[in-house]
Enzyme design. Sequence first.
Site, PDB file in Angstrom:
ATOM      1  N   ASP A 260      30.227  49.610  39.551  1.00  0.00           N
ATOM      2  CA  ASP A 260      30.011  48.331  40.244  1.00  0.00           C
ATOM      3  C   ASP A 260      29.555  48.431  41.706  1.00  0.00           C
ATOM      4  O   ASP A 260      30.065  47.706  42.569  1.00  0.00           O
ATOM      5  CB  ASP A 260      31.292  47.473  40.179  1.00  0.00           C
ATOM      6  CG  ASP A 260      31.699  47.108  38.754  1.00  0.00           C
ATOM      7  OD1 ASP A 260      30.995  47.498  37.807  1.00  0.00           O
ATOM      8  OD2 ASP A 260      32.749  46.453  38.588  1.00  0.00           O
TER       9      ASP A 260
ATOM     10  N   LYS B 238      29.467  44.420  31.950  1.00  0.00           N
ATOM     11  CA  LYS B 238      30.800  44.014  31.499  1.00  0.00           C
ATOM     12  C   LYS B 238      31.181  42.720  32.194  1.00  0.00           C
ATOM     13  O   LYS B 238      30.641  42.400  33.251  1.00  0.00           O
ATOM     14  CB  LYS B 238      31.816  45.113  31.817  1.00  0.00           C
ATOM     15  CG  LYS B 238      31.894  45.403  33.306  1.00  0.00           C
ATOM     16  CD  LYS B 238      32.819  46.553  33.621  1.00  0.00           C
ATOM     17  CE  LYS B 238      32.916  46.787  35.109  1.00  0.00           C
ATOM     18  NZ  LYS B 238      33.440  45.650  35.887  1.00  0.00           N
TER      19      LYS B 238
ATOM     20  N   CYS C 260      38.278  47.890  39.281  1.00  0.00           N
ATOM     21  CA  CYS C 260      37.429  48.412  38.195  1.00  0.00           C
ATOM     22  C   CYS C 260      37.447  49.934  38.083  1.00  0.00           C
ATOM     23  O   CYS C 260      37.408  50.460  36.964  1.00  0.00           O
ATOM     24  CB  CYS C 260      36.024  47.852  38.329  1.00  0.00           C
ATOM     25  SG  CYS C 260      36.022  46.067  37.976  1.00  0.00           S
TER      26      CYS C 260
HETATM   27  C1  VGL Z   1      35.950  43.934  40.405  1.00  0.00           C
HETATM   28  C2  VGL Z   1      37.305  42.152  40.821  1.00  0.00           C
HETATM   29  C3  VGL Z   1      36.537  41.349  39.999  1.00  0.00           C
HETATM   30  C4  VGL Z   1      35.645  45.384  40.651  1.00  0.00           C
HETATM   31  C5  VGL Z   1      35.176  43.155  39.558  1.00  0.00           C
HETATM   32  O1  VGL Z   1      34.488  45.805  40.450  1.00  0.00           O
HETATM   33  O2  VGL Z   1      36.579  46.114  41.062  1.00  0.00           O
HETATM   34  N1  VGL Z   1      37.012  43.434  41.012  1.00  0.00           N
HETATM   35  N2  VGL Z   1      35.475  41.858  39.366  1.00  0.00           N
END
Ligand code: VGL
Length: 201
Positions: A8, A105, A150
């Site tokens: 991410d 995702k 994540c």
């Molecule tokens: C994430 C919160 C919501 C992450 C993704 O990538 O850690 N955290 N969505």
Amino acid sequence: MHALLVIDVQNDFCPDGALAVQTGDEIVVGINAAMDRFDAVILTQDWHPAGHSSFASSHEAAPMTVIDMPYGPQVLWPDHCIQGTTGANFHADLATGHADMIVRKGYNPAIDSYSAFFENDHKTPTGLEGYLRSRGITTLTLVGLATDFCVNYSAVDAAKLGFDVTVDLGLCRAIDFDGSLATALNGMRDAGVALTNGEGQ
Ligand code: VGL
Ligand code: ZN
């Protein structure tokens, strides 16, 4: 076979993003440099439809509060990583051309998905496990955003699935909400995840 799993590294998790992680952009150069040292590079991309159930705005609630969902407690986030928006794009300097595979995702409107392997019901697979096994990958190094969400969920799931897992904390940054970083570090250690601070080995 040893894969680098880059979690991410998207605009919304970098400074000025909708769910900014402090100094989240600092890790990009080191991640790019690490890519050449692995047999495979896999990127994940948080990829929510507008109105996703993990958004506080969908519940008329304040961001960073927690609600009970059918699959367990869920932190409510500011709207982030909405499909097709600039915020959902990878950081502009990330060497995405080196990636063999991109896993999206969080696209199911009713379930969040922190982990690259399973949605937050801990049951619905993303398909990444099958991809890794079919390529003969047994060892994983994880880097990216955010350490305590994540990266943590992905690392613990990978260890439970029997992969040999290392998280390179030097190439991760945390949200650290309500003690979440300390909890995540303990949880990863308990799951048998190796925590290092080397540049992506
Ligand atoms: C994430 C919160 C919501 C992450 C993704 O990538 O850690 N955290 N969505
Ligand atoms: Zn998300």
